[in-house]
Design an enzyme around this catalytic site. Structure first.
Site, PDB file in Angstrom:
ATOM      1  N   LYS A 169       0.842  -1.181   0.000  1.00 53.36           N
ATOM      2  CA  LYS A 169       0.000   0.000   0.000  1.00 53.36           C
ATOM      3  C   LYS A 169       0.884   1.240   0.000  1.00 53.36           C
ATOM      4  O   LYS A 169       1.537   1.559   0.982  1.00 53.36           O
ATOM      5  CB  LYS A 169      -0.919   0.067   1.222  1.00 53.36           C
ATOM      6  CG  LYS A 169      -2.031   1.145   1.053  1.00 53.36           C
ATOM      7  CD  LYS A 169      -2.569   1.679   2.361  1.00 53.36           C
ATOM      8  CE  LYS A 169      -1.826   2.894   2.823  1.00 53.36           C
ATOM      9  NZ  LYS A 169      -1.976   4.083   1.931  1.00 53.36           N
ATOM     10  N   GLU A 244       8.967   0.795  11.465  1.00 53.94           N
ATOM     11  CA  GLU A 244      10.006   1.824  11.384  1.00 53.94           C
ATOM     12  C   GLU A 244       9.276   3.147  11.494  1.00 53.94           C
ATOM     13  O   GLU A 244       8.614   3.593  10.553  1.00 53.94           O
ATOM     14  CB  GLU A 244      10.777   1.708  10.071  1.00 53.94           C
ATOM     15  CG  GLU A 244      12.097   2.445  10.081  1.00 53.94           C
ATOM     16  CD  GLU A 244      11.962   3.895   9.691  1.00 53.94           C
ATOM     17  OE1 GLU A 244      11.907   4.748  10.619  1.00 53.94           O
ATOM     18  OE2 GLU A 244      11.891   4.182   8.506  1.00 53.94           O
ATOM     19  N   CYS A 278      13.147  10.374   8.163  1.00 57.76           N
ATOM     20  CA  CYS A 278      13.059   9.902   9.555  1.00 57.76           C
ATOM     21  C   CYS A 278      14.373  10.078  10.290  1.00 57.76           C
ATOM     22  O   CYS A 278      14.393  10.430  11.469  1.00 57.76           O
ATOM     23  CB  CYS A 278      12.644   8.435   9.596  1.00 57.76           C
ATOM     24  SG  CYS A 278      11.000   8.108   8.914  1.00 57.76           S
ATOM     25  N   GLU A 380       8.820  15.410  16.398  1.00 56.15           N
ATOM     26  CA  GLU A 380       9.513  15.060  15.158  1.00 56.15           C
ATOM     27  C   GLU A 380       9.141  16.093  14.098  1.00 56.15           C
ATOM     28  O   GLU A 380       8.042  16.066  13.543  1.00 56.15           O
ATOM     29  CB  GLU A 380       9.111  13.664  14.669  1.00 56.15           C
ATOM     30  CG  GLU A 380       9.883  13.285  13.410  1.00 56.15           C
ATOM     31  CD  GLU A 380       9.403  12.004  12.762  1.00 56.15           C
ATOM     32  OE1 GLU A 380      10.198  11.377  12.042  1.00 56.15           O
ATOM     33  OE2 GLU A 380       8.229  11.646  12.954  1.00 56.15           O
TER      34      GLU A 380
END
Length: 476
Positions: A169, A244, A278, A380
């Site tokens: 996906k 992750e 990330c 983040e």
């Protein structure tokens, strides 16, 4: 562009589509099927039907197909990179590197094909024990929009070479490159049903994949909150999970570091992919004695970055990928200014000019004098804003670096072996770089600790995430 199910390009069962637009210009690139639970069922069914035949194929034969696909990807690198830049926004040279990275990962796992084997041991009084490695079956891969090609390879490479079938996906913002790469794999000879791609929103397509009884393994890359939801849903079916998730990677600059190299490392580590990585440098902790020199060099480098459309060969930083990210970054910097939570040395605003009016552009920004409780240090931040904090020594730097719910990556810049040993032991991160940042090779395991996830991608470790171990006891 259509979905890929059972080796064919198909439309969604409901007949609906959604738009994919260029984040630099707002232009419509293509329309993609709006998948649903019914489409997921079809894709999972195709993967299940193909599972036995693919598992029975020798690892060497699987490797030949992946190697062939890598070669076709290299031949089509330029057109695939343009497509990636148009839907994601990153500079064209970064897109080309990512497409190369996709091919590199496939080739790496081709090289591991011959190492897929079990073990043997003599057991006193019980004869012999053998272990056999078996594929799990149908695996689901859910990938983000920031590095869609590379992360696709991280997931399908070990999954396919170890004999699993996959339903992928893509992110709704960047499905086109993934669909094109799936077509390349079909062209390379991947049997129908071994790799299927269903496009659509996470709350329907993603959840249906995680809930499916036929799916034995979920590999998800994305935001930590969504990752927790994936883990919760997967637990009900006792599915294998690799997560992750987010990161707030610290960079620690000691007083004996090569300051020029450290400044370049911070520049590249933060503003690559417009800061939407990330493992990007999210926070810098620099010793007080060298802070002025470091900040001066870093500021000069940031001022030289050129923002613009990723298809322009002269730009350094493209747009943010989507409206929500753009609004978040703008709001965060506005909050810093209004609450006096730091000094913006450069950037801090939307660039001016007609070429920026329709895109999600934001100037690369450097912020100093940031208080420890600032959102800029504790969230983040997926965007081109870098905070720099001064510290007295390595102990304080490590304490501040570890003061986060994340633990994906961290880097330490020093020439001192004792400091290197201390940093490697005490930094709470899945990856610790020394005098570099952001480098991730296919050969080495990658993943985080704490809320940055579980499991590992890349390297031989990733193969273990996609195989069961069967023990066979033999007495003759």
């Amino acid at each position: 562009m259509k979905m890929q199910i059972n080796g064919k390009a198909v439309e969604a069962c409901g007949g609906e589509f959604f738009d994919v637009k260029n984040p630099a210009t707002g232009e419509l690139i293509d329309r993609v099927p709006m998948g649903s639970e019914n489409d997921v069922d079809m894709a999972v069914g195709a993967a299940a039907a193909a599972s036995g035949g693919w598992a029975a194929t020798s690892p060497q034969q699987r490797g030949v197909i992946l190697y062939r696909a890598a070669g076709i990807v290299r031949q089509k690198k330029d057109e695939l990179a343009v497509l990636l830049t148009r839907e994601q926004g990153k500079p064209l040279f970064e897109a080309k590197n990512e497409i190369e990275g996709f091919a590199n990962v496939l080739e790496y796992y081709c090289g591991l094909a011959g190492s897929l084997r079990g073990d043997f041991v003599t057991v006193p009084q019980n004869g012999y024990a053998f272990t056999a490695k078996k594929p799990l079956g149908v695996c689901a891969a859910i990938i983000p929009w920031n590095m869609p090609a590379l992360i696709m390879a991280w997931k399908i490479g070990p999954a396919l070479i170890s004999g699993n079938t996959v339903v992928l996906k893509p992110a709704s913002n960047t499905p086109l490159t993934n669909l094109a790469l799936a077509s390349v794999l079909n062209e390379a000879g991947l049997p129908a049903g071994v790799l299927n791609v269903v496009t659509g929103p996470g709350n329907s397509v993603g959840e249906a994949l995680v809930r499916s009884r036929e799916v034995k393994k979920i590999s998800f890359t994305g935001e930590s909150g969504t990752g927790k939801r994936v883990a919760e849903l997967a637990a009900g079916g006792m599915k294998r999970v690799t997560l992750e998730l987010g990161g707030s990677d610290p960079m620690l600059v000691c007083d004996d570091a090569e300051i020029e190299s450290a400044a370049i490392g911070a520049l590249r580590g933060r503003f690559y992919n417009c800061g939407q990585t990330c493992t990007a440098v999210k926070r810098v902790y620099v010793f007080e004695s060298v802070a002025e020199e470091f900040i001066k060099k870093l500021e000069a480098g940031i001022r030289n970055l050129r923002v613009g459309n990723g298809l322009d060969g002269n730009i350094s930083v493209g747009p943010l990928n989507n409206l929500s990210q753009w609004e978040y970054v703008k709001g965060l910097v506005t909050e810093i200014k209004e609450k006096d939570e730091g000094k913006v040395l450069t950037g801090g605003k939307v660039p001016e000019g007609c070429e920026y009016e329709k895109g999600y552009f934001f100037e690369p920004s450097l912020v100093v004098d940031v208080p420890r409780d600032s959102r800029l240090l504790n969230e983040e931040v997926f965007g081109p804003v870098l905070p720099v904090v001064t510290v007295k020594d390595l102990d304080e730097a490590i304490e501040e670096a570890n003061n986060t719910r994340y633990g994906l990556g961290a880097s330490l810049w020093t020439k001192n072996l004792d400091r290197i040993r201390t940093g490697c032991e005490k930094l709470n991160a899945g990856v610790v770089w020394i005098n570099q940042h952001l480098k991730v090779a296919p050969e080495v395991p990658f993943g985080g600790v704490k809320e940055s996830g579980m499991g590992r991608e890349n390297g031989p470790d990733a193969l273990l995430e996609y195989m069961d171990t069967k023990t066979i006891m033999l007495k003759v």
